[in-house]
Write a protein that holds these residues in place. Structure first.
Motif, short mmCIF file in Angstrom:
data_model
loop_
_atom_site.label_atom_id
_atom_site.label_comp_id
_atom_site.label_asym_id
_atom_site.label_seq_id
_atom_site.Cartn_x
_atom_site.Cartn_y
_atom_site.Cartn_z
N PRO A 315 0.83 -1.21 0.00
CA PRO A 315 0.00 0.00 0.00
C PRO A 315 0.86 1.26 0.00
O PRO A 315 1.95 1.29 0.59
CB PRO A 315 -0.80 -0.12 1.30
N VAL A 316 0.34 2.29 -0.65
CA VAL A 316 1.12 3.53 -0.80
C VAL A 316 1.46 4.14 0.55
O VAL A 316 2.58 4.60 0.77
CB VAL A 316 0.34 4.54 -1.66
N ASP A 317 0.48 4.14 1.51
CA ASP A 317 0.76 4.77 2.79
C ASP A 317 1.82 4.00 3.58
O ASP A 317 2.68 4.59 4.24
CB ASP A 317 -0.52 4.90 3.61
N SER A 318 1.81 2.66 3.47
CA SER A 318 2.83 1.87 4.16
C SER A 318 4.20 2.10 3.54
O SER A 318 5.21 2.22 4.24
CB SER A 318 2.48 0.39 4.11
N ALA A 319 4.23 2.15 2.20
CA ALA A 319 5.50 2.39 1.51
C ALA A 319 6.05 3.77 1.87
O ALA A 319 7.25 3.96 2.06
CB ALA A 319 5.31 2.26 0.01
N SER A 320 5.13 4.76 1.99
CA SER A 320 5.56 6.12 2.33
C SER A 320 6.14 6.18 3.74
O SER A 320 7.16 6.83 3.98
CB SER A 320 4.38 7.07 2.21
N LYS A 321 5.48 5.47 4.69
CA LYS A 321 5.98 5.45 6.05
C LYS A 321 7.36 4.78 6.12
O LYS A 321 8.26 5.22 6.84
CB LYS A 321 4.99 4.72 6.96
N LEU A 322 7.49 3.69 5.37
CA LEU A 322 8.78 3.00 5.35
C LEU A 322 9.87 3.90 4.78
O LEU A 322 10.98 3.99 5.32
CB LEU A 322 8.69 1.71 4.54
N TYR A 323 9.55 4.59 3.70
CA TYR A 323 10.53 5.48 3.08
C TYR A 323 10.97 6.58 4.05
O TYR A 323 12.16 6.86 4.20
CB TYR A 323 9.95 6.11 1.82
N ASN A 324 9.99 7.19 4.72
CA ASN A 324 10.32 8.26 5.66
C ASN A 324 11.16 7.75 6.82
O ASN A 324 12.08 8.42 7.30
CB ASN A 324 9.05 8.90 6.19
N MET A 325 10.84 6.53 7.29
CA MET A 325 11.60 5.95 8.39
C MET A 325 13.04 5.67 7.98
O MET A 325 13.99 5.95 8.71
CB MET A 325 10.93 4.68 8.88
#
Length: 420
Positions: A315-325
């Motif tokens: 999911p886009v939101d999970s990928a975004s959170k992972l990227y930010n982390m």
């Protein structure tokens, strides 16, 4: 007209500045005697140069500081020896209060006498050799000497490198294979010095090169390119120089410092023998030689397809959170010969489902750099073999940063990510 005491004080200040960059004890090549700082100063005060300088200053209305510095520097020009210790060497107690030119029957005395003769014939009054010019029974003097050697070599007028295992009339390449070239400590000497001349076993010039500075010889320098301490200078890395240090350790400390300062882990990308300093690092700088390789070119359509495929992996939101982390996680830590990375990835080469499991799916996984693994999970994975790979590239990612373990959909310590 200057007062004599003012002129003497100015000269003394210039002398002390010069001596601060020189070894504590020096051999007087004229008298053959070992001289401490007091004896060095007294030698200058009784020299014709000092008397002429003092006389000329007292006859003028200014102190002529540039002239004072020039005369002082010329008098205290020092020649240092860089060499590998042999079984028998002349030590401090052998030469104290003795003329080294008159000594006989001592192991290593010929090396010392030949060194002093070359320094004297070149017009230098002072010479220094580590075996006999340091009081190793005095811990304070020994410690100061070890910490100051780089400065001493840097300010030497000339450094003579004695290659005891290189016979006369050697061919190019003998220097590269000399034991002098295998000891990390000698490279800090080589990096520091500005003027150097290499001498063979019989004290003839290496390759018969009669130039005043062998650092300007391309043929000789070609044999000395890959040195860790040379890289210390290039990368402006200020690390303590360790007496007797091996080349692998010097290179390891350099790479450890570069990785820690920059956060760039490309220095971990090498091929060859691993270092005894740390197995993550290479044993030799030549392990970074780049093999011929060309990246495959992608058309614009291929790039769009690859990007689109990534949207269907998580999911886009999970990928975004992972990227930010990942973007904000702690930098890697490399210290005390240990490497700590926030995470490490291993490319998956095979995924095969195991039979006999109903509630959860268990897969046998092979990945480069890891032993075979069994992973149990709710999700269904695409199965593939090394001989029949998928269009996507998968990695096992092990997060060592504890903050990565609490992410939604990425809570497992071993996690799959896909790359188009």
């Amino acid at each position: 007209m200057e007062h004599p005491s003012e002129a003497e004080d100015a000269i003394r200040r210039a002398v002390l500045i010069e001596l601060n960059n020189a070894p504590l004890c020096l051999l007087n090549t004229s008298t053959g005697l070992l001289c401490d700082r007091a004896a060095q100063l007294n030698s200058f005060k009784t020299s014709p140069e000092y008397k002429e300088l003092l006389s000329s200053i007292t006859k003028r209305s200014d102190l002529q500081m540039e002239r004072i510095k020039e005369v002082v520097a010329m008098h205290f020009c020092c020649v240092l020896l860089s060499h590998r210790w042999e079984e028998a060497e002349v030590m401090l107690h052998h030469i104290q209060n003795k003329d080294v030119c008159e000594l006989k029957g001592l192991g290593g005395i010929m090396k010392l006498q030949s060194f002093c003769k070359i320094a004297r014939d070149a017009g230098y009054l002072w010479a220094w050799m580590d075996t006999c010019c340091i009081d190793k029974s005095n811990n304070a003097e020994l410690g100061e000497s070890l910490q100051s050697m780089f400065v001493w070599y840097r300010h030497s007028a000339l450094t003579i490198v004695y290659l005891s295992d290189v016979p006369p009339s050697s061919q190019p390449g003998a220097l590269a294979s000399s034991v002098w070239n295998e000891w990390g400590w000698t490279f800090q000497e080589f990096v520091a010095l500005k003027v150097v001349r290499f001498y063979q076993k019989d004290w003839s010039l290496y390759l018969n090169d009669r130039s005043l500075n062998h650092k300007e010889s391309q043929a000789i320098m070609k044999e000395l390119e890959d040195t860790a301490y040379l890289l210390f200078d290039i990368f402006d890395v200020h690390l303590p120089v360790i007496y007797g240090e091996r080349k692998q350790s010097a290179l390891g400390r350099l790479l450890q410092n570069i990785v820690s300062r920059s956060g760039d882990i490309t220095s971990l990308d090498w091929v060859g023998q691993s270092s005894e300093f740390n197995s993550c690092l290479p044993a030799d700088i030549i392990s970074y030689a780049t093999p011929p390789y060309s990246l495959p070119s992608l058309s614009e359509d291929d790039i769009r397809t690859a990007v689109s495929s990534l949207r269907n992996i998580v999911p886009v939101d999970s990928a975004s959170k992972l990227y930010n982390m990942l973007e904000n996680m702690n930098a890697l830590l490399f210290a005390n010969c240990r490497l700590r990375l926030p995470c490490i990835a291993f490319q998956v080469t095979e995924v095969k489902r195991k039979r006999g499991h109903t509630v959860h799916s268990t897969y046998g996984v092979k990945a480069d750099g890891l032993r075979d693994l069994l992973i149990t999970m709710d999700e269904t994975l695409i199965q593939f073999l090394r001989a029949r790979p998928t269009q996507q590239t998968f990695f096992l990612v092990r997060p060592w940063d504890h903050r990565l373990l609490g992410l939604p959909d990425f809570s497992e310590q071993l996690t799959f990510t896909g790359e188009g």
